[in-house]
Design a protein around this motif. Structure first.
Motif, PDB file in Angstrom:
ATOM      1  N   VAL A 198      56.993   1.457  75.384  1.00 49.46           N
ATOM      2  CA  VAL A 198      56.614   0.059  75.224  1.00 49.46           C
ATOM      3  C   VAL A 198      56.024  -0.187  73.840  1.00 49.46           C
ATOM      4  O   VAL A 198      55.202   0.582  73.356  1.00 49.46           O
ATOM      5  CB  VAL A 198      55.573  -0.350  76.292  1.00 49.46           C
ATOM      6  CG1 VAL A 198      55.094  -1.777  76.080  1.00 49.46           C
ATOM      7  CG2 VAL A 198      56.146  -0.177  77.685  1.00 49.46           C
ATOM      8  N   HIS A 199      56.475  -1.281  73.228  1.00 48.59           N
ATOM      9  CA  HIS A 199      55.849  -1.786  72.005  1.00 48.59           C
ATOM     10  C   HIS A 199      55.288  -3.156  72.362  1.00 48.59           C
ATOM     11  O   HIS A 199      56.022  -4.048  72.778  1.00 48.59           O
ATOM     12  CB  HIS A 199      56.868  -1.913  70.869  1.00 48.59           C
ATOM     13  CG  HIS A 199      56.320  -2.643  69.678  1.00 48.59           C
ATOM     14  ND1 HIS A 199      55.374  -2.091  68.860  1.00 48.59           N
ATOM     15  CD2 HIS A 199      56.563  -3.882  69.202  1.00 48.59           C
ATOM     16  CE1 HIS A 199      55.074  -2.961  67.900  1.00 48.59           C
ATOM     17  NE2 HIS A 199      55.776  -4.058  68.100  1.00 48.59           N
ATOM     18  N   LYS A 200      53.963  -3.311  72.227  1.00 49.23           N
ATOM     19  CA  LYS A 200      53.275  -4.549  72.596  1.00 49.23           C
ATOM     20  C   LYS A 200      52.902  -5.312  71.328  1.00 49.23           C
ATOM     21  O   LYS A 200      52.439  -4.711  70.355  1.00 49.23           O
ATOM     22  CB  LYS A 200      52.016  -4.188  73.393  1.00 49.23           C
ATOM     23  CG  LYS A 200      51.224  -5.349  73.903  1.00 49.23           C
ATOM     24  CD  LYS A 200      50.058  -4.812  74.736  1.00 49.23           C
ATOM     25  CE  LYS A 200      49.206  -5.915  75.304  1.00 49.23           C
ATOM     26  NZ  LYS A 200      48.102  -5.380  76.107  1.00 49.23           N
ATOM     27  N   TRP A 224      67.293  -1.939  76.035  1.00 55.73           N
ATOM     28  CA  TRP A 224      65.946  -2.477  75.895  1.00 55.73           C
ATOM     29  C   TRP A 224      65.867  -3.857  76.538  1.00 55.73           C
ATOM     30  O   TRP A 224      66.877  -4.511  76.781  1.00 55.73           O
ATOM     31  CB  TRP A 224      65.537  -2.545  74.427  1.00 55.73           C
ATOM     32  CG  TRP A 224      66.373  -3.460  73.577  1.00 55.73           C
ATOM     33  CD1 TRP A 224      67.532  -3.139  72.926  1.00 55.73           C
ATOM     34  CD2 TRP A 224      66.131  -4.833  73.299  1.00 55.73           C
ATOM     35  NE1 TRP A 224      68.018  -4.228  72.260  1.00 55.73           N
ATOM     36  CE2 TRP A 224      67.176  -5.285  72.473  1.00 55.73           C
ATOM     37  CE3 TRP A 224      65.144  -5.739  73.661  1.00 55.73           C
ATOM     38  CZ2 TRP A 224      67.246  -6.591  71.997  1.00 55.73           C
ATOM     39  CZ3 TRP A 224      65.213  -7.036  73.194  1.00 55.73           C
ATOM     40  CH2 TRP A 224      66.252  -7.454  72.371  1.00 55.73           C
ATOM     41  N   GLN A 256      59.860  -8.525  77.331  1.00 56.97           N
ATOM     42  CA  GLN A 256      59.044  -8.978  78.450  1.00 56.97           C
ATOM     43  C   GLN A 256      57.957  -9.891  77.889  1.00 56.97           C
ATOM     44  O   GLN A 256      57.204  -9.495  76.993  1.00 56.97           O
ATOM     45  CB  GLN A 256      58.440  -7.769  79.176  1.00 56.97           C
ATOM     46  CG  GLN A 256      59.536  -6.790  79.514  1.00 56.97           C
ATOM     47  CD  GLN A 256      59.395  -6.127  80.847  1.00 56.97           C
ATOM     48  OE1 GLN A 256      58.477  -6.375  81.611  1.00 56.97           O
ATOM     49  NE2 GLN A 256      60.339  -5.274  81.157  1.00 56.97           N
ATOM     50  N   GLU A 313      56.219  -7.666  75.098  1.00 60.35           N
ATOM     51  CA  GLU A 313      56.496  -6.236  75.040  1.00 60.35           C
ATOM     52  C   GLU A 313      57.993  -6.001  74.923  1.00 60.35           C
ATOM     53  O   GLU A 313      58.788  -6.718  75.531  1.00 60.35           O
ATOM     54  CB  GLU A 313      55.991  -5.527  76.299  1.00 60.35           C
ATOM     55  CG  GLU A 313      54.496  -5.557  76.473  1.00 60.35           C
ATOM     56  CD  GLU A 313      54.025  -4.938  77.777  1.00 60.35           C
ATOM     57  OE1 GLU A 313      52.819  -4.643  77.863  1.00 60.35           O
ATOM     58  OE2 GLU A 313      54.838  -4.750  78.701  1.00 60.35           O
ATOM     59  N   HIS A 353      60.556  -3.127  76.014  1.00 58.21           N
ATOM     60  CA  HIS A 353      60.635  -1.957  76.900  1.00 58.21           C
ATOM     61  C   HIS A 353      61.963  -1.246  76.663  1.00 58.21           C
ATOM     62  O   HIS A 353      63.002  -1.890  76.639  1.00 58.21           O
ATOM     63  CB  HIS A 353      60.579  -2.378  78.367  1.00 58.21           C
ATOM     64  CG  HIS A 353      59.224  -2.785  78.827  1.00 58.21           C
ATOM     65  ND1 HIS A 353      58.816  -2.625  80.124  1.00 58.21           N
ATOM     66  CD2 HIS A 353      58.166  -3.346  78.177  1.00 58.21           C
ATOM     67  CE1 HIS A 353      57.579  -3.067  80.254  1.00 58.21           C
ATOM     68  NE2 HIS A 353      57.163  -3.518  79.086  1.00 58.21           N
TER      69      HIS A 353
END
Length: 184
Positions: free
Chosen positions: A98-100, A132, A135, A150, A152
């Motif tokens: 995850v990249h937030k 990917w 979100q 995010e 994912h």
């Protein structure tokens, strides 16, 4: 329709679904967006936001998904959608990287975040296992700096890492078992 709280809620929801009773549901978060006609975003390292030549929408548009409320243990327990374009699907558990980030975002402009996550995964020799998704957790009228987004990417879990424990060693994420999801 009134749904009781507590232990009987799942049974009442299942009975209502079996009876075909209409039920209004509150909006849930996150809203999950995948590129393409149901095939998700690009899954290759260095992926950009879309598979279109300009990084924009891929041919076929996007798929949007919402999580059902927790009282529905499976898609079969949820009321039948009244719109034929809405499909209920059970989503199996999976592990994701995850990249937030915060701010306004769309599938057209999240390419830098997607590429950065794929670069980090490649640098750490993490194998991706699927496309990917974006979100988004907040209503569109929220102030940009308060929005949580995010990216994912499903990943392969090494055999020596238990599937229910995050790589950072912390506690499993809330709701680690995958709830049913609805996509349109």
């Amino acid at each position: 329709m009134d749904i009781p709280s507590g232990e009987d809620a799942a049974h009442a929801a299942t009975a209502a679904a079996a009876a075909g009773a209409p039920e209004k549901m509150a909006m849930t978060a996150p809203v999950i967006v995948r590129g393409g006609a149901g095939d998700g975003g690009a899954a290759a390292p260095g992926a950009t936001a879309g598979s279109g030549a300009d990084g924009g929408p891929p041919p076929g548009g996007y798929t949007m998904a919402f999580l059902l409320p927790a009282k529905y243990a499976a898609a079969a327990a949820a009321p039948t959608p009244t719109n034929p374009k809405v499909h209920l699907t059970d989503v199996p558990p999976r592990v994701v990287a995850v990249h937030k980030y915060s701010g306004n975002t769309t599938m057209n402009d999240c390419g830098g975040h997607v590429a950065g996550l794929y670069e980090a995964l490649a640098r750490d020799a993490v194998q991706t296992t699927g496309p990917w998704s974006l979100q988004r957790y907040n209503p569109p009228f929220s102030l940009p700096w308060t929005k949580t987004n995010e990216i994912h990417v499903p990943v392969d879990v090494p055999a020596d890492v238990p599937a229910d424990v995050p790589a950072d060693g912390g506690a499993p994420a809330e709701g680690a078992t995958a709830p049913a999801a609805v996509s349109a």
